[in-house]
Design a protein around this motif. Sequence first.
Motif, PDB file in Angstrom:
ATOM      1  N   ASP A  51       0.801  -1.226   0.000  1.00 35.79           N
ATOM      2  CA  ASP A  51       0.000   0.000   0.000  1.00 35.79           C
ATOM      3  C   ASP A  51       0.832   1.273   0.000  1.00 35.79           C
ATOM      4  OD1 ASP A  51      -2.501  -1.416   2.246  1.00 35.79           O
ATOM      5  OD2 ASP A  51      -2.007  -1.835   0.164  1.00 35.79           O
ATOM      6  N   VAL A  52       2.143   1.174   0.124  1.00 39.22           N
ATOM      7  CA  VAL A  52       2.994   2.362   0.188  1.00 39.22           C
ATOM      8  C   VAL A  52       3.013   3.037  -1.176  1.00 39.22           C
ATOM      9  CG1 VAL A  52       5.345   3.191   0.557  1.00 39.22           C
ATOM     10  CG2 VAL A  52       4.409   1.410   2.030  1.00 39.22           C
ATOM     11  N   VAL A  53       2.635   4.319  -1.195  1.00 35.39           N
ATOM     12  CA  VAL A  53       2.549   5.067  -2.449  1.00 35.39           C
ATOM     13  C   VAL A  53       3.851   5.816  -2.726  1.00 35.39           C
ATOM     14  CG1 VAL A  53       1.284   6.849  -3.706  1.00 35.39           C
ATOM     15  CG2 VAL A  53       0.060   5.304  -2.173  1.00 35.39           C
ATOM     16  N   ALA A  54       4.289   6.627  -1.793  1.00 37.56           N
ATOM     17  CA  ALA A  54       5.507   7.427  -1.950  1.00 37.56           C
ATOM     18  C   ALA A  54       6.698   6.587  -1.488  1.00 37.56           C
ATOM     19  CB  ALA A  54       5.402   8.713  -1.151  1.00 37.56           C
ATOM     20  N   THR A  55       7.115   5.671  -2.339  1.00 38.74           N
ATOM     21  CA  THR A  55       8.131   4.685  -1.978  1.00 38.74           C
ATOM     22  C   THR A  55       9.433   5.338  -1.536  1.00 38.74           C
ATOM     23  OG1 THR A  55       7.160   3.150  -3.552  1.00 38.74           O
ATOM     24  CG2 THR A  55       9.360   2.633  -2.769  1.00 38.74           C
ATOM     25  N   GLU A  56       9.917   6.294  -2.319  1.00 36.59           N
ATOM     26  CA  GLU A  56      11.196   6.932  -2.012  1.00 36.59           C
ATOM     27  C   GLU A  56      11.153   7.627  -0.655  1.00 36.59           C
ATOM     28  OE1 GLU A  56      13.557   8.377  -5.610  1.00 36.59           O
ATOM     29  OE2 GLU A  56      13.085  10.204  -4.475  1.00 36.59           O
ATOM     30  N   ALA A  57      10.108   8.397  -0.409  1.00 35.68           N
ATOM     31  CA  ALA A  57       9.972   9.109   0.865  1.00 35.68           C
ATOM     32  C   ALA A  57       9.864   8.111   2.010  1.00 35.68           C
ATOM     33  CB  ALA A  57       8.749  10.017   0.841  1.00 35.68           C
ATOM     34  N   TYR A  58       9.097   7.062   1.810  1.00 32.39           N
ATOM     35  CA  TYR A  58       8.926   6.036   2.833  1.00 32.39           C
ATOM     36  C   TYR A  58      10.270   5.398   3.194  1.00 32.39           C
ATOM     37  CZ  TYR A  58       7.336   1.780   5.141  1.00 32.39           C
ATOM     38  OH  TYR A  58       7.149   0.770   6.048  1.00 32.39           O
ATOM     39  N   LEU A  59      11.061   5.078   2.163  1.00 27.59           N
ATOM     40  CA  LEU A  59      12.361   4.445   2.392  1.00 27.59           C
ATOM     41  C   LEU A  59      13.324   5.367   3.126  1.00 27.59           C
ATOM     42  CD1 LEU A  59      12.805   2.646  -1.049  1.00 27.59           C
ATOM     43  CD2 LEU A  59      12.255   1.592   1.155  1.00 27.59           C
ATOM     44  N   VAL A  60      13.333   6.641   2.771  1.00 31.33           N
ATOM     45  CA  VAL A  60      14.235   7.595   3.424  1.00 31.33           C
ATOM     46  C   VAL A  60      13.854   7.758   4.897  1.00 31.33           C
ATOM     47  CG1 VAL A  60      14.960  10.014   3.485  1.00 31.33           C
ATOM     48  CG2 VAL A  60      14.877   8.794   1.309  1.00 31.33           C
ATOM     49  N   VAL A  61      12.558   7.873   5.164  1.00 31.46           N
ATOM     50  CA  VAL A  61      12.113   8.001   6.555  1.00 31.46           C
ATOM     51  C   VAL A  61      12.435   6.728   7.330  1.00 31.46           C
ATOM     52  CG1 VAL A  61      10.073   8.207   8.024  1.00 31.46           C
ATOM     53  CG2 VAL A  61      10.352   9.728   6.068  1.00 31.46           C
ATOM     54  N   MET A  62      12.213   5.586   6.699  1.00 30.24           N
ATOM     55  CA  MET A  62      12.522   4.318   7.355  1.00 30.24           C
ATOM     56  C   MET A  62      14.020   4.210   7.654  1.00 30.24           C
ATOM     57  SD  MET A  62      11.330   0.597   6.080  1.00 30.24           S
ATOM     58  CE  MET A  62      11.662  -0.860   7.033  1.00 30.24           C
ATOM     59  N   MET A  63      14.856   4.674   6.717  1.00 30.12           N
ATOM     60  CA  MET A  63      16.313   4.664   6.911  1.00 30.12           C
ATOM     61  C   MET A  63      16.694   5.533   8.106  1.00 30.12           C
ATOM     62  SD  MET A  63      19.470   3.910   5.842  1.00 30.12           S
ATOM     63  CE  MET A  63      19.328   3.389   4.152  1.00 30.12           C
ATOM     64  N   ARG A  64      16.133   6.714   8.162  1.00 24.45           N
ATOM     65  CA  ARG A  64      16.444   7.630   9.260  1.00 24.45           C
ATOM     66  C   ARG A  64      16.002   7.046  10.604  1.00 24.45           C
ATOM     67  NH1 ARG A  64      14.390  10.900  12.487  1.00 24.45           N
ATOM     68  NH2 ARG A  64      15.388  12.778  13.215  1.00 24.45           N
ATOM     69  N   ASN A  65      14.813   6.490  10.646  1.00 24.79           N
ATOM     70  CA  ASN A  65      14.308   5.899  11.885  1.00 24.79           C
ATOM     71  C   ASN A  65      15.163   4.715  12.323  1.00 24.79           C
ATOM     72  OD1 ASN A  65      12.269   7.783  11.931  1.00 24.79           O
ATOM     73  ND2 ASN A  65      10.720   6.410  11.095  1.00 24.79           N
ATOM     74  N   LEU A  66      15.589   3.900  11.362  1.00 24.33           N
ATOM     75  CA  LEU A  66      16.460   2.768  11.679  1.00 24.33           C
ATOM     76  C   LEU A  66      17.793   3.260  12.237  1.00 24.33           C
ATOM     77  CD1 LEU A  66      16.873  -0.305  11.560  1.00 24.33           C
ATOM     78  CD2 LEU A  66      17.696  -0.012   9.225  1.00 24.33           C
ATOM     79  N   PHE A  67      18.336   4.312  11.639  1.00 23.23           N
ATOM     80  CA  PHE A  67      19.591   4.892  12.124  1.00 23.23           C
ATOM     81  C   PHE A  67      19.450   5.388  13.558  1.00 23.23           C
ATOM     82  CE2 PHE A  67      23.526   7.062  12.241  1.00 23.23           C
ATOM     83  CZ  PHE A  67      23.297   8.313  12.771  1.00 23.23           C
ATOM     84  N   VAL A  68      18.387   6.137  13.829  1.00 26.05           N
ATOM     85  CA  VAL A  68      18.163   6.670  15.176  1.00 26.05           C
ATOM     86  C   VAL A  68      17.999   5.525  16.165  1.00 26.05           C
ATOM     87  CG1 VAL A  68      16.536   7.973  16.615  1.00 26.05           C
ATOM     88  CG2 VAL A  68      17.232   8.875  14.397  1.00 26.05           C
ATOM     89  N   SER A  69      17.250   4.517  15.783  1.00 26.37           N
ATOM     90  CA  SER A  69      17.030   3.360  16.652  1.00 26.37           C
ATOM     91  C   SER A  69      18.343   2.645  16.969  1.00 26.37           C
ATOM     92  CB  SER A  69      16.049   2.400  15.981  1.00 26.37           C
ATOM     93  OG  SER A  69      15.921   1.227  16.719  1.00 26.37           O
ATOM     94  N   GLN A  70      19.160   2.417  15.956  1.00 27.33           N
ATOM     95  CA  GLN A  70      20.440   1.743  16.165  1.00 27.33           C
ATOM     96  C   GLN A  70      21.387   2.593  16.999  1.00 27.33           C
ATOM     97  OE1 GLN A  70      21.977   0.617  12.324  1.00 27.33           O
ATOM     98  NE2 GLN A  70      20.588  -1.134  12.166  1.00 27.33           N
TER      99      GLN A  70
END
Length: 170
Positions: A51-70
């Motif tokens: 269902d993800v429409v804005a794939t690029e934006a979703y991936l960048v946000v997911m990358m940032r969140n993963l970085f912060v979490s790690q």
Amino acid sequence: MDAQEFKQRFMPHHRLLYRVAYQLTGNAQDAEDLLQDLYLKLWQKREELADVVATEAYLVVMMRNLFVSQRRQKHINASEDIESHTEPPDDSSLDSQIDSRDEASQMETLIGQLPQRDGKIIRMHLVEDRSYEEIERDTGLSQGNIRIIVMRTRQKLKQQFQKMTKTWTN
């Protein structure tokens, strides 16, 4: 989602994601590790991604969140390692610990002398290791304003700390 569809959908963003990871980590090896972790996480939740429409934006946000979490996890693990260290410190180690505590105390004093808003923001960012987004939610300031305040406050603290340490050594 099968492997072929996964590759077609997410692999074209590999270069962008690597650049984002490198910008976050500042290190090629860490960027590659972060990117690998992102793709693993994506694969694990591939059924939810249809269902993800804005794939690029979703991936960048997911990358940032993963970085912060790690980053937070590494910070917690480092704290546990320090607490679990049971050997008595040698004299040089003890001296450096005392120096570090003195410097931290002096820095806390300098932060306490800042205007209330700047002190609060720099504590949230440096001491509590909170993201600009989290600070934005708590303060109501835009992320751009927060970045500027953090940058200027860091410069100010650095100058004041250098003046202070210069007087100690003279």
